[in-house]
Design a protein around this motif. Structure first.
Motif, PDB file in Angstrom:
ATOM      1  N   GLN A   1       0.855  -1.182   0.000  1.00  0.00           N
ATOM      2  CA  GLN A   1       0.000   0.000   0.000  1.00  0.00           C
ATOM      3  C   GLN A   1       0.890   1.231   0.000  1.00  0.00           C
ATOM      4  O   GLN A   1       1.517   1.555   1.002  1.00  0.00           O
ATOM      5  N   PHE A   2       0.933   1.926  -1.128  1.00  0.00           N
ATOM      6  CA  PHE A   2       1.771   3.112  -1.276  1.00  0.00           C
ATOM      7  C   PHE A   2       0.860   4.324  -1.427  1.00  0.00           C
ATOM      8  O   PHE A   2       0.580   4.771  -2.540  1.00  0.00           O
TER       9      PHE A   2
ATOM     10  N   ASP B   1       7.596  -8.340   3.322  1.00  0.00           N
ATOM     11  CA  ASP B   1       6.778  -7.728   4.364  1.00  0.00           C
ATOM     12  C   ASP B   1       5.802  -8.710   5.002  1.00  0.00           C
ATOM     13  O   ASP B   1       5.415  -8.560   6.157  1.00  0.00           O
ATOM     14  N   HIS B   2       5.391  -9.747   4.265  1.00  0.00           N
ATOM     15  CA  HIS B   2       4.444 -10.716   4.806  1.00  0.00           C
ATOM     16  C   HIS B   2       5.133 -11.948   5.375  1.00  0.00           C
ATOM     17  O   HIS B   2       4.479 -12.948   5.668  1.00  0.00           O
TER      18      HIS B   2
ATOM     19  N   ALA C   1      13.331  -1.205   5.769  1.00  0.00           N
ATOM     20  CA  ALA C   1      13.570  -2.344   4.874  1.00  0.00           C
ATOM     21  C   ALA C   1      13.207  -3.681   5.524  1.00  0.00           C
ATOM     22  O   ALA C   1      13.856  -4.700   5.270  1.00  0.00           O
ATOM     23  N   ASN C   2      12.177  -3.677   6.364  1.00  0.00           N
ATOM     24  CA  ASN C   2      11.683  -4.903   7.004  1.00  0.00           C
ATOM     25  C   ASN C   2      12.742  -5.599   7.854  1.00  0.00           C
ATOM     26  O   ASN C   2      12.743  -6.830   7.982  1.00  0.00           O
ATOM     27  N   THR C   3      13.631  -4.839   8.465  1.00  0.00           N
ATOM     28  CA  THR C   3      14.706  -5.445   9.257  1.00  0.00           C
ATOM     29  C   THR C   3      14.265  -5.827  10.668  1.00  0.00           C
ATOM     30  O   THR C   3      15.025  -6.458  11.405  1.00  0.00           O
ATOM     31  N   GLN C   4      13.028  -5.461  11.069  1.00  0.00           N
ATOM     32  CA  GLN C   4      12.514  -5.828  12.384  1.00  0.00           C
ATOM     33  C   GLN C   4      11.164  -6.522  12.213  1.00  0.00           C
ATOM     34  O   GLN C   4      10.656  -6.625  11.106  1.00  0.00           O
ATOM     35  N   LYS C   5      10.609  -6.999  13.335  1.00  0.00           N
ATOM     36  CA  LYS C   5       9.316  -7.672  13.249  1.00  0.00           C
ATOM     37  C   LYS C   5       8.418  -7.271  14.416  1.00  0.00           C
ATOM     38  O   LYS C   5       8.879  -6.853  15.479  1.00  0.00           O
TER      39      LYS C   5
ATOM     40  N   ARG D   1       0.346  -4.650  12.197  1.00  0.00           N
ATOM     41  CA  ARG D   1       1.274  -3.721  11.556  1.00  0.00           C
ATOM     42  C   ARG D   1       1.457  -2.499  12.450  1.00  0.00           C
ATOM     43  O   ARG D   1       0.534  -2.113  13.167  1.00  0.00           O
ATOM     44  N   ASP D   2       2.656  -1.880  12.396  1.00  0.00           N
ATOM     45  CA  ASP D   2       2.859  -0.665  13.175  1.00  0.00           C
ATOM     46  C   ASP D   2       3.006   0.571  12.288  1.00  0.00           C
ATOM     47  O   ASP D   2       3.332   1.654  12.775  1.00  0.00           O
ATOM     48  N   GLY D   3       2.726   0.412  10.994  1.00  0.00           N
ATOM     49  CA  GLY D   3       2.805   1.542  10.073  1.00  0.00           C
ATOM     50  C   GLY D   3       4.134   1.682   9.380  1.00  0.00           C
ATOM     51  O   GLY D   3       4.297   2.530   8.495  1.00  0.00           O
ATOM     52  N   SER D   4       5.117   0.847   9.747  1.00  0.00           N
ATOM     53  CA  SER D   4       6.421   0.889   9.088  1.00  0.00           C
ATOM     54  C   SER D   4       6.633  -0.392   8.302  1.00  0.00           C
ATOM     55  O   SER D   4       5.877  -1.354   8.422  1.00  0.00           O
ATOM     56  N   GLY D   5       7.680  -0.405   7.497  1.00  0.00           N
ATOM     57  CA  GLY D   5       7.966  -1.564   6.663  1.00  0.00           C
ATOM     58  C   GLY D   5       7.665  -1.276   5.211  1.00  0.00           C
ATOM     59  O   GLY D   5       7.076  -0.253   4.859  1.00  0.00           O
ATOM     60  N   ILE D   6       8.063  -2.173   4.346  1.00  0.00           N
ATOM     61  CA  ILE D   6       7.929  -1.981   2.906  1.00  0.00           C
ATOM     62  C   ILE D   6       6.465  -2.103   2.494  1.00  0.00           C
ATOM     63  O   ILE D   6       5.831  -3.132   2.708  1.00  0.00           O
ATOM     64  N   GLY D   7       5.934  -1.020   1.912  1.00  0.00           N
ATOM     65  CA  GLY D   7       4.575  -1.054   1.396  1.00  0.00           C
ATOM     66  C   GLY D   7       3.503  -1.144   2.452  1.00  0.00           C
ATOM     67  O   GLY D   7       2.418  -1.658   2.189  1.00  0.00           O
TER      68      GLY D   7
END
Length: 643
Positions: A468-469, A538-539, A573-577, A617-623
């Motif tokens: 979602q962009f 991201d998923h 860049a999805n480096t955390q979860k 989701r916390d609003g961060s991450g790719i897309g």
């Protein structure tokens, strides 16, 4: 002629359709009787041969297959009233995401769907008239949590939804070897986009620089409709089914012009639709006891349109707002797309315990790019002992991007505005090409207890993903140049007497590198990092689990089930979860027989009984466009009347 009608509140039954059977029972019609004699009912049993032969056309030949029967549906949270995605979450390796999406084995599969302030009346009507079977169902849903809450509160702000659904099935049996089947469906959904209070304004619109983010009024409308007409024929050892179909789907996002401009500097009205038509043929022919040939084709023509009307502010070379008077930029486009697929395979049984299925398919897609691929496939199933089945397989896959999700915008139109792209590159989104390996075993331990274990590995080029962009809840497709997914699954089921239980657990690892299409959608720093590093998709969700138990005694049924996930990705860049979570649900149901033909079913469900607050989701991450929290504790009451 025999008919049935079911009226219910907060329940919608689809069991018969899901099992691939005619939903109406065999016809029973009374015959005239001479005066002075007892009336005898003549029973006319319609042939089920066509249902059996249909399964022979496209069977499951060793592929990993998980099924849910009527008893499992009844014992899960919300029972048959549960949205389809909630049922799917009870399968191994299925992770939940925002907006009701599901991800199976780390793939970006999308399935759309809430209990706060809910009402859902529905009806079913069906029967048999001569050679005609028919079934209709319709429902209306209203609730106050149409989309996941962006906050952890129990009461979402501006999150109402109203949804209308209709499904129709009819089957006309010409004779014991042929029939026509017609499927129709319609859906309309109105959604309020939930608000996240306390956001900080960033821009000035016509002299106004303050706005309460809890008062935003963004909305979205989604519509779908399809019709499928199929003709099925059996001639000795030859079976075929030919189908024609048409499909329409649309989504319309309406922004809050003032609020979106003040917070984001951009307010876009987005209108997307796609119209699809096609024809398909599937057939099988049993050559002898050892060989069964199967083949067919699919041809689809589509037309997708995108219309956007965007309000933006002018900016200088440093991105600073130079005027508080917004500009309106219109960007409309359309695209035709064509898909052609052909397959041929042979099911070879050298002896009773061994089945080898091998063949291939050839696919051509002509849309944003002209592509094709020849894809070989082989699958082996071996049953050395009764109750033991081993399988292993390889497949080459070719997956075109959804035409409606490929960005068609003109980047240059937004130069010098608050919607200007930092990256100018916009390579064409291509079809994903993958090698897929799968192996596993299922074992019957004792009467009623079965277990299974499965492992899989996928290596792909032009990995398709979506994100979602922007503010609209609309996904946009893009590619990673390379990607891989691997993992394993364990499943166990026990059914004996009135007791039933299941346990599923899965581990998976999904990652990609080097974004190779729609690059303008990304932040330059993330884009540069992903170009040189492998990142988690991201998923990607490392562990998923589900379990449930239920007990049936006479007309009563009680059950409890739970879901576990270790969190989807977040951060740069999805480096955390996201943190792990677990939720538990319980249900109690009773069916009260009133007369021979009438009954009332009463059911009560409590979802998330511990009122666990957890983030998807916390609003961060790719897309990822916004934070989303899972549903808080919810109570469902269902009353269904059958007559």
């Amino acid at each position: 002629m025999k008919k049935f009608l079911i009226l219910s509140v907060a329940v919608s039954l689809m069991r018969n359709i899901a099992s691939g059977q005619d939903p109406a029972p065999a016809s029973a019609s009374p015959s005239p009787s001479p005066a002075g004699t007892a009336e005898v009912e003549r029973v006319v049993v319609q042939s089920q041969e066509m249902d059996i032969t249909r399964e022979q056309i496209v069977p499951s030949l060793g592929a990993t297959r998980y099924t849910v029967g009527p008893d499992r549906l009844e014992s899960q949270a919300e029972g048959e009233n549960a949205p389809f995605n909630q049922t799917m979450l009870r399968f191994p390796g299925v992770a939940q995401d925002s907006f009701g999406q599901l991800h199976v084995r780390g793939e970006h599969a999308n399935l759309q769907c809430g209990s706060f302030d809910t009402i859902m009346p529905s009806f079913e009507y069906g029967g048999v008239t001569g050679k005609l079977n028919y079934y209709w169902t319709g429902s209306y849903l209203h609730n106050g949590i149409g989309i996941e809450n962006p906050t952890g509160t129990a009461n979402p702000i501006h999150d109402n939804t109203d949804q209308y659904r209709m499904f129709g099935y009819s089957s006309y049996i010409i004779d014991d070897t042929s029939r026509f089947v017609l499927l129709t469906s319609g859906y309309h959904g109105d959604f309020n986009i939930p608000n996240n209070p306390g956001q900080t304004p960033e821009f000035v619109d016509m002299g106004r620089s303050k706005f309460n983010s809890a008062a935003l009024n963004e909305t979205q409308v989604e519509q779908d409709a399809y019709a499928i007409l199929a003709y099925q024929k059996k001639i000795d050892d030859f079976n075929m089914q030919a189908s024609v179909f048409t499909l329409y789907s649309s989504v319309l996002f309406r922004p809050d012009n003032t609020g979106d401009l003040i917070f984001n500097g951009v307010a876009s009205r987005v209108d997307r639709d796609i119209f699809s038509n096609g024809v398909a043929l599937d057939a099988s022919y049993k050559l002898n006891d050892q060989h069964t040939l199967r083949g067919g084709f699919l041809i689809t023509a589509q037309h997708a349109t995108v219309g956007t009307s965007t309000l933006v502010f002018p900016v200088d070379a440093n991105g600073n707002q130079t005027s508080d008077i917004p500009l309106r930029i219109v960007d409309n486009s359309g695209k035709y797309g064509y898909f052609y697929g052909f397959y041929l395979q042979d099911e070879y049984k050298p002896f009773e315990q061994l089945t080898i299925n091998f063949g291939g398919r050839f696919d051509i897609v002509d849309a944003f790019a002209h592509e094709n691929q020849l894809s070989p496939r082989i699958n082996i199933v071996y049953e050395p002992f009764k109750g033991t089945a081993l399988h292993a397989g390889y497949a080459r896959y070719f997956t075109p991007p959804p035409l409606e999700n490929v960005e068609q915008g003109t980047i240059s139109k937004f130069d010098g505005t608050t919607n200007e792209s930092a990256i100018r590159q916009d390579s064409v989104t291509k079809s994903e090409r993958a090698h897929y390996f799968d192996a596993g075993v299922t074992q019957k331990i004792t009467e009623g207890l079965n277990v299974g274990i499965d492992g899989f590995y996928k290596s792909a080029h032009s990995v398709l993903d979506e994100g979602q962009f922007g503010e609209a809840l609309i996904q946009s497709s893009f590619n990673y140049k390379r990607g891989e997914i691997y993992g394993g699954e364990f499943t166990a089921n026990y059914d004996k007497g009135g007791f039933s239980a299941y346990l599923n657990a899965a581990y998976e690892w999904a990652r990609g590198t080097n974004i190779s299409s729609a690059q303008f959608l990304f932040d330059p720093d993330e884009f540069a990092f992903i170009k040189k590093n492998w990142v988690f998709l991201d998923h990607d969700q490392r562990f998923t689990g589900s379990a449930g138990i239920s007990y049936t005694w006479k007309d009563w049924r009680a059950g409890i089930d739970g879901l576990y996930g270790n969190g989807l990705r977040r951060g740069f860049a999805n480096t955390q979860k996201i943190h792990p979570y677990e939720t538990f649900n319980m249900n109690l149901q009773r069916r009260i027989q009133i007369t021979e033909k009438t009954a009332i079913k009463i059911r009560f469900d409590v979802l998330n009984i511990l009122d666990k607050i957890y983030e998807l989701r916390d609003g961060s991450g790719i897309g990822v466009g916004a934070p989303q929290f899972g549903q808080r504790r919810g109570f469902y009451g269902t009353v269904a009347y059958e007559f």
